[in-house]
Design a protein around this motif. Sequence first.
Motif, mmCIF file in Angstrom:
data_model
loop_
_atom_site.group_PDB
_atom_site.id
_atom_site.type_symbol
_atom_site.label_atom_id
_atom_site.label_comp_id
_atom_site.label_asym_id
_atom_site.label_seq_id
_atom_site.Cartn_x
_atom_site.Cartn_y
_atom_site.Cartn_z
ATOM 1 N N LEU A 17 0.838 -1.200 0.000
ATOM 2 C CA LEU A 17 0.000 0.000 0.000
ATOM 3 C C LEU A 17 0.875 1.253 0.000
ATOM 4 O O LEU A 17 0.696 2.147 -0.845
ATOM 5 N N ILE A 18 1.802 1.320 0.937
ATOM 6 C CA ILE A 18 2.670 2.502 1.036
ATOM 7 C C ILE A 18 3.500 2.671 -0.230
ATOM 8 O O ILE A 18 3.679 3.782 -0.743
ATOM 9 N N TYR A 38 -2.499 1.174 10.423
ATOM 10 C CA TYR A 38 -2.440 1.925 9.161
ATOM 11 C C TYR A 38 -2.156 3.400 9.428
ATOM 12 O O TYR A 38 -1.344 4.025 8.735
ATOM 13 N N ALA A 39 -2.829 3.968 10.425
ATOM 14 C CA ALA A 39 -2.618 5.375 10.755
ATOM 15 C C ALA A 39 -1.153 5.627 11.113
ATOM 16 O O ALA A 39 -0.529 6.599 10.646
ATOM 17 N N ARG A 40 -0.608 4.749 11.906
ATOM 18 C CA ARG A 40 0.787 4.904 12.339
ATOM 19 C C ARG A 40 1.735 4.799 11.157
ATOM 20 O O ARG A 40 2.682 5.592 11.021
ATOM 21 N N ALA A 41 1.492 3.826 10.281
ATOM 22 C CA ALA A 41 2.358 3.653 9.119
ATOM 23 C C ALA A 41 2.279 4.849 8.179
ATOM 24 O O ALA A 41 3.297 5.278 7.609
ATOM 25 N N LEU A 42 1.084 5.400 7.991
ATOM 26 C CA LEU A 42 0.932 6.569 7.124
ATOM 27 C C LEU A 42 1.645 7.780 7.696
ATOM 28 O O LEU A 42 2.300 8.543 6.964
ATOM 29 N N TRP A 229 -5.909 9.101 -3.109
ATOM 30 C CA TRP A 229 -5.926 7.643 -3.213
ATOM 31 C C TRP A 229 -7.004 7.027 -2.333
ATOM 32 O O TRP A 229 -7.199 7.441 -1.185
ATOM 33 N N LEU A 230 -7.668 6.013 -2.856
ATOM 34 C CA LEU A 230 -8.544 5.148 -2.075
ATOM 35 C C LEU A 230 -7.906 3.768 -2.020
ATOM 36 O O LEU A 230 -7.576 3.193 -3.069
ATOM 37 N N ALA A 231 -7.713 3.243 -0.807
ATOM 38 C CA ALA A 231 -7.130 1.915 -0.609
ATOM 39 C C ALA A 231 -8.072 1.112 0.268
ATOM 40 O O ALA A 231 -8.450 1.566 1.359
ATOM 41 N N VAL A 232 -8.458 -0.078 -0.194
ATOM 42 C CA VAL A 232 -9.397 -0.920 0.547
ATOM 43 C C VAL A 232 -8.813 -2.321 0.681
ATOM 44 O O VAL A 232 -8.432 -2.939 -0.314
ATOM 45 N N VAL A 233 -8.749 -2.808 1.917
ATOM 46 C CA VAL A 233 -8.291 -4.163 2.209
ATOM 47 C C VAL A 233 -9.506 -4.979 2.632
ATOM 48 O O VAL A 233 -10.216 -4.615 3.566
ATOM 49 N N LEU A 298 -6.659 -0.540 -5.020
ATOM 50 C CA LEU A 298 -6.319 0.886 -4.986
ATOM 51 C C LEU A 298 -6.895 1.592 -6.202
ATOM 52 O O LEU A 298 -7.024 0.996 -7.274
ATOM 53 N N ALA A 299 -7.227 2.852 -6.030
ATOM 54 C CA ALA A 299 -7.679 3.679 -7.149
ATOM 55 C C ALA A 299 -7.391 5.131 -6.818
ATOM 56 O O ALA A 299 -7.295 5.511 -5.640
#
Length: 325
Positions: A17-18, A38-42, A229-233, A298-299
């Motif tokens: 993702l990143i 995810y918040a922490r990684a971003l 970006w939109l990312a969905v897991v 992703l999109a």
Amino acid sequence: MAAPADAPHIPVLIRPLIAAVAPVSGVWLDGTFGAGGYARALLDAGADTVIGIDRDPSVFALAAPWAAAYGDRLRLVEGTFSNLDSLAATKLDGVVLDLGVSSMQLDQPERGFSFLRDGPLDMRMGAEGPTAAELLNQASEARIADILFHYGEERAARRIARAIIAARPLARTTDLVAAIERSLPRAKPGQSHPATRSFQAIRIWVNDEFRQLIEGLEAAERALKPGGWLAVVSFHSLEDRVVKRFLQARAGAEGQGSRHAPARAPVVPAFTDVSKAIGPDAAELATNPRARSAKLRLARRSAAAAARADRASLGLPAPSLQGEP
């Protein structure tokens, strides 16, 4: 030994993702904050601000030991990601949604999500609405069977529903597991637990997850800046199908369907750079078996006006069940 409370949670598929959205900057929203991975990684990757949303208020207290280090770069908001545009109150450079139940919630017996642990039959991600026990103790046999079949793809749905009715009142996860196990043959070595599909289906029902998903995707489309970006897991095929079809439809790549049907009006693409499903690599699977069924899509948002998706084309399981716990 349990990890310390402030140990970083490694979220599923975070490395691809990143890498795909680099360089990370601006304002991002994590619509399923959970353990905050995810918040922490971003934030560590360069986001100026991350807005973390979760319908479960208890997760914010758990994040306190590490969240303070990010100061006002991290903003935590209680709510559902179906309302993420109004909760964010600003245009966004990125949105991340990690669907389903978190490993943290599964590990808390009192939440009632796990068929492996005895606990109250709750399954609510937040603190509002009826519990799984209340729904199962009141619903008709036909409705329970429909939920199990459409949301869990459980072939023995009618048999299990009949056993649930016979076992009422249910109060504990073990009550539900016992009813399911009486309905199915013992699992063979290597097979999933017989309650897996039923617990998934009931959790989706309790939390109205498909309505939340569609409304969350539409809210992300409204909130994202052009180029955002939109990312969905996702973790099961029902969710992934809805996400895939939503992105195809809003990217104008849905196709015309039957040649005998009236031609569809052309769609001005609201998303571009729509990815194929990205799965875990061998290194991730070695360290996190939970990732085995995960898919990342992703999109990138265009400058086109936001619009409501054609829900009939999104592959929703049993649309008549949506929004009616």
